[in-house]
Structures are given as C-alpha cells and as structure tokens.
Design an enzyme around this catalytic site. Structure first.
Site, PDB file in Angstrom:
ATOM      1  N   GLY A  75       1.037  -1.254  -0.022  1.00 19.39           N
ATOM      2  CA  GLY A  75       0.172   0.130  -0.043  1.00 19.39           C
ATOM      3  C   GLY A  75       0.780   1.267   0.121  1.00 19.39           C
ATOM      4  O   GLY A  75       2.191   1.259   0.034  1.00 19.39           O
ATOM      5  N   GLU A  96       4.038  13.276  -6.499  1.00 26.54           N
ATOM      6  CA  GLU A  96       3.528  12.912  -7.618  1.00 26.54           C
ATOM      7  C   GLU A  96       4.120  11.567  -8.029  1.00 26.54           C
ATOM      8  O   GLU A  96       3.574  10.688  -8.868  1.00 26.54           O
ATOM      9  CB  GLU A  96       4.093  13.841  -8.857  1.00 26.54           C
ATOM     10  CG  GLU A  96       3.697  13.612 -10.107  1.00 26.54           C
ATOM     11  CD  GLU A  96       4.169  14.720 -10.975  1.00 26.54           C
ATOM     12  OE1 GLU A  96       3.822  14.512 -12.212  1.00 26.54           O
ATOM     13  OE2 GLU A  96       4.350  15.915 -10.445  1.00 26.54           O
TER      14      GLU A  96
END
Length: 299
Positions: A75, A96
């Site tokens: 995750g 990003e």
C-alpha cells in the site's frame, strides 16, 4: 491491526463527507473543515490533478515500476498532499511519484492529506516539500529556487530558513542557471555533475562553456581536471607583460676609456643604460685635485 482498520475506516468516512454537496468545504472556516483539513483521507485518484507548479519533470520509469510493485504489496506508506480546488476536485501539492506509481499499481484511491491554500501557498508548499524530500536533479532544484524568488519574492535568506539549506548552497544552485542550456541538459541527464557545472560557470562565454563541456564528456574529465582546464583558459586571457627587447647600444672602447683616463689623470667610469643614455664618473681625491680637473675641462 485494529488501529489500522479504524484509521482506514475513518478515511473512508471522510471521503463520503467530501462527496456530500451539502458539506462542500471551501475554507478552513466551513462546517466540518476541522475533520478534513490536515487529516488523512482516501481520495479517488481520478479526482486529483497534477500540480502545475510541480518542479520535477523527469521520472525514472524503472524506479516508478519498483514503487508500484511495493504499493501493490504494502500500500501507500506515506500519504500524498493535495489542496481542495472545487467540489470533489483536488490539486496535487507533493507526492507525484507516489500518485503515478499508484496509478501503475491499479489503485483507484490514495491516502491524502488535504490542505486549503491559495496558489502562492500551494506553490511554496510544492517547491519547498519537493526540494526537501525528493531527489531532484540540480537544475530542477535551481529552477525551484528561482521560482521561489520570482513568484513568491522570497530572498535567499528566507529560502535558507524555509528549506534548511545554507545561503551559499542556494546561491551555488542558482548560478547553474547561467550555464548554456545544452550544459544544463547535460547535468539533468547525468552526463556531468553539479561540480563540473560549478567549474564551467566561471567562464562567461557560453561558446567556450560548451567547448569545455564537450571535452568533459568526450574525455571523461574529473571535476578537478575540469577546474584545471578552466583555470588554464582564464590564465590565457590575462594580458601578457610585454618585455622590451634590449636595444643594441654602443660600447665604450677600452682605448677611448684609456684616453680619457690619461687626459684627466684619473680612472674614468662609464655607464650606459639600455636606452643608450649613460653617465661618466670622474673621481677626485681633494679640492686641489677637483680644481685641476675643472681647469682641464675649461681648456
């Protein structure tokens, strides 16, 4: 484990709150803003746009794939940061790489910190957080500093406080932007290091800069060798001291000195300089001797 489940459930609950038009939060003063702003919320990836102020422009595909694999397995460990722009619309402030990798991993939602900020605050956050947290190349860092100067009007002293870097370090990055664009690209692509760039920047002529850059790349020169090359070039520009060639001057012949010595009754000393000028020294030993020489000169 129970804490993690509770945290994720809270994030999903806040996501539902944000999707409710009656709870559209536009400022920190709105109802339920304290439940959302600064908290971790699971946001739909499609609701997040890339920050136009993002300084990073190059992303290594291999490392992105590695991060995507890690995200599939573990995750997203560190939430991204976004600012709310409209109803269920967000703009990325930082993270990003994580956002891109999450898309590659096939995720539909991503844990996010939500902030409400104006464009200047968003730009400052994006630039400062990226400088601090990510491995930007030297030119990207320099461009980030320059944007903080141009668009936020921060001084180098203020930037030093914000990013935790010495002012001299910031100045060294900014100087790289004076390099020829070809050399800046070379630094970004890893053909030369920042150390090479700092050496080249001491040359103002950009044509010479590019010539030296080509030598560095073709000859695989070290930073020290580059510094030596630059130093030699600078030395060649210094005006060379012009040494006047010694003119050929006349010499007093031994016979001529002998004639003068006999005439004055003393050993005559003749000195001639390089420009042809000179002097004659006539020694005397007493006042009477001096008067004698004067009478001789009067004839």
């Amino acid at each position: 484990m129970a804490q993690a489940i509770k945290k994720q459930a809270l994030g999903r609950g806040l996501s539902a709150l944000l999707k409710d038009p009656e709870n559209d939060i536009q400022s920190v003063h709105d109802k339920n803003a304290d439940k959302v702003v600064g908290n971790i919320v699971e946001l739909e990836i499609d609701s997040i746009e890339i920050n136009p102020f993002q300084p990073r422009s190059n992303f290594n595909e291999d490392t992105l794939q590695e991060l995507a694999s890690s995200i599939r397995e573990l995750g997203v460990i560190q939430p991204i940061t976004v600012r709310k722009t409209d109803f269920n619309k967000y703009q990325l402030i930082s993270g990003e790489r994580r956002l891109r990798a999450s898309k590659l991993a096939g995720l539909e939602v991503i844990p996010s910190y939500i902030r409400i900020a104006n464009d200047n605050e968003s730009l400052t956050m994006a630039l400062v957080e990226n400088i601090q947290r990510h491995d930007l190349d030297p030119i990207e860092i320099a461009l980030s500093y320059q944007r903080l100067i141009d668009e936020i009007q921060l001084t180098q002293e203020q930037m030093s406080d914000r990013v935790g870097k010495k002012r001299s370090t910031i100045a060294n990055y900014l100087r790289l932007l004076k390099l020829d664009p070809i050399i800046q690209t070379g630094i970004r692509d890893g053909f030369i290091s920042m150390g090479h760039g700092r050496a080249i920047i001491n040359i103002e002529n950009q044509d010479i800069q590019t010539d030296i850059y080509q030598k560095i790349v073709s000859q695989n020169l070290s930073v020290r060798e580059t510094e030596s090359l630059v130093k030699n070039y600078q030395e060649s520009l210094k005006p060379k001291s012009v040494t006047k060639a010694n003119k050929v001057v006349f010499k007093v012949k031994e016979e001529e000195q002998k004639v003068m010595a006999e005439y004055f009754g003393a050993k005559i000393e003749v000195k001639i300089a390089g420009n042809g000028k000179g002097k004659i020294s006539i020694p005397f030993h007493s006042e009477e001797d001096f008067n004698r020489i004067v009478k001789l000169m009067k004839g």
